[in-house]
Design a protein around this motif. Structure first.
Motif, mmCIF file in Angstrom:
data_model
loop_
_atom_site.group_PDB
_atom_site.id
_atom_site.type_symbol
_atom_site.label_atom_id
_atom_site.label_comp_id
_atom_site.label_asym_id
_atom_site.label_seq_id
_atom_site.Cartn_x
_atom_site.Cartn_y
_atom_site.Cartn_z
ATOM 1 N N SER A 194 0.849 -1.201 -0.193
ATOM 2 C CA SER A 194 0.144 -0.050 0.151
ATOM 3 C C SER A 194 0.938 1.202 0.013
ATOM 4 N N PRO A 195 1.605 1.688 -1.146
ATOM 5 C CA PRO A 195 2.459 2.956 -1.173
ATOM 6 C C PRO A 195 2.038 4.012 -0.753
ATOM 7 N N GLN A 196 0.525 4.334 -0.601
ATOM 8 C CA GLN A 196 0.173 5.131 0.005
ATOM 9 C C GLN A 196 0.569 5.724 1.495
ATOM 10 N N ASN A 197 0.644 4.518 2.065
ATOM 11 C CA ASN A 197 0.961 4.481 3.545
ATOM 12 C C ASN A 197 2.547 3.942 3.595
ATOM 13 N N GLY A 198 2.972 4.236 4.912
ATOM 14 C CA GLY A 198 4.356 3.731 5.132
ATOM 15 C C GLY A 198 4.937 4.356 6.272
ATOM 16 N N LYS A 199 6.300 4.204 6.520
ATOM 17 C CA LYS A 199 7.095 4.725 7.721
ATOM 18 C C LYS A 199 7.614 5.798 7.248
ATOM 19 N N LEU A 200 8.109 6.961 8.285
ATOM 20 C CA LEU A 200 8.848 8.102 7.957
ATOM 21 C C LEU A 200 9.995 7.912 9.000
ATOM 22 N N TYR A 227 2.836 7.262 8.138
ATOM 23 C CA TYR A 227 2.185 8.216 7.182
ATOM 24 C C TYR A 227 1.303 7.644 6.376
ATOM 25 N N SER A 228 0.318 8.415 5.922
ATOM 26 C CA SER A 228 -0.613 8.188 5.041
ATOM 27 C C SER A 228 -0.670 9.392 4.008
ATOM 28 N N LEU A 229 -0.914 9.276 2.756
ATOM 29 C CA LEU A 229 -1.343 10.311 1.600
ATOM 30 C C LEU A 229 -2.578 9.914 1.170
ATOM 31 N N ASN A 230 -3.592 10.581 1.463
ATOM 32 C CA ASN A 230 -4.974 10.325 0.802
ATOM 33 C C ASN A 230 -5.188 10.786 -0.665
ATOM 34 N N ASN A 231 -6.459 10.574 -1.480
ATOM 35 C CA ASN A 231 -6.610 10.747 -2.543
ATOM 36 C C ASN A 231 -6.755 12.335 -2.875
ATOM 37 N N GLU A 232 -6.657 13.149 -2.016
ATOM 38 C CA GLU A 232 -6.789 14.662 -2.046
ATOM 39 C C GLU A 232 -5.632 15.279 -1.696
ATOM 40 N N GLY A 233 -4.345 14.377 -1.415
ATOM 41 C CA GLY A 233 -2.997 14.839 -1.335
ATOM 42 C C GLY A 233 -2.783 15.314 -0.051
ATOM 43 N N ILE A 234 -3.620 15.067 0.939
ATOM 44 C CA ILE A 234 -3.261 15.325 2.495
ATOM 45 C C ILE A 234 -2.306 14.233 2.953
#
Length: 187
Positions: free
Chosen positions: A106-112, A128-135
């Protein structure tokens, strides 16, 4: 927007104005700062040290970067004793290396991975997560606190950031802040 695009759009010098409410002190603070975000080569020695610190395969990282900041606060220094005053000054200037490790499924999620945290100045791993709206949402748990940040772009040269510092158990908020950040277009 994916993580690589988000980091690429973040590269540059930003002028930031942050309003913070420190609930524990019933105090409102205004901070103006300059934030520099620069891409790092995946083979940069600092990046490799961060991966080694967390025993992460460097091949799994994407778009590592360095963030430096320097700012001024309107916090009344008389409110602090000497030790706390020195700690506050340290928080207004610093640098850290950030290494995103996307989740392979799930590349929109991960560790920083960070060599220096936000709520506590110790190495830290955030999720982290990056949603469809770019947040971009980042949640980091520390020894004594937890931080939750959200960052998004209103335009390519204007971004917003909200953050909360919570108690370790997540039951109370100690600090809440809002930042508007404008890219400096002059070199």
């Amino acid at each position: 927007m994916d993580l690589k695009q988000f980091v690429k759009q973040s590269i540059g010098r930003w002028r930031s104005q942050r309003s913070a409410h420190h609930l524990a002190f019933a105090h409102f603070e205004k901070v103006r700062s300059t934030i520099d975000i620069m891409a790092l080569d995946p083979q940069d020695s600092g990046v490799l040290e961060v991966c080694e610190l967390y025993k992460i395969d460097p091949a799994s990282m994407e778009s590592p970067f360095r963030m430096t900041w320097e700012g001024e606060s309107d916090w009344d220094e008389d409110d602090w004793d000497k030790e706390e005053e020195e700690e506050e000054e340290q928080e207004l200037k610093g640098s850290c290396i950030l290494v995103p490790i996307p989740d392979s499924e799930s590349p929109q999620n991960g560790k920083l991975l960070r060599d220096r945290g936000y709520a506590e100045t110790i190495p830290a791993i955030g999720h982290y997560s990056l949603n469809n709206e770019g947040i971009f949402t980042l949640i980091t748990e520390y020894d004594r606190a937890a931080a939750e940040e959200r960052i998004w772009f209103a335009t390519p040269n204007l971004r917003f950031r909200v953050s909360q510092i919570k108690t370790r158990d997540g039951q109370g908020v100690t600090t809440a802040s809002f930042s508007s950040e404008i890219r400096s277009l002059s070199s």
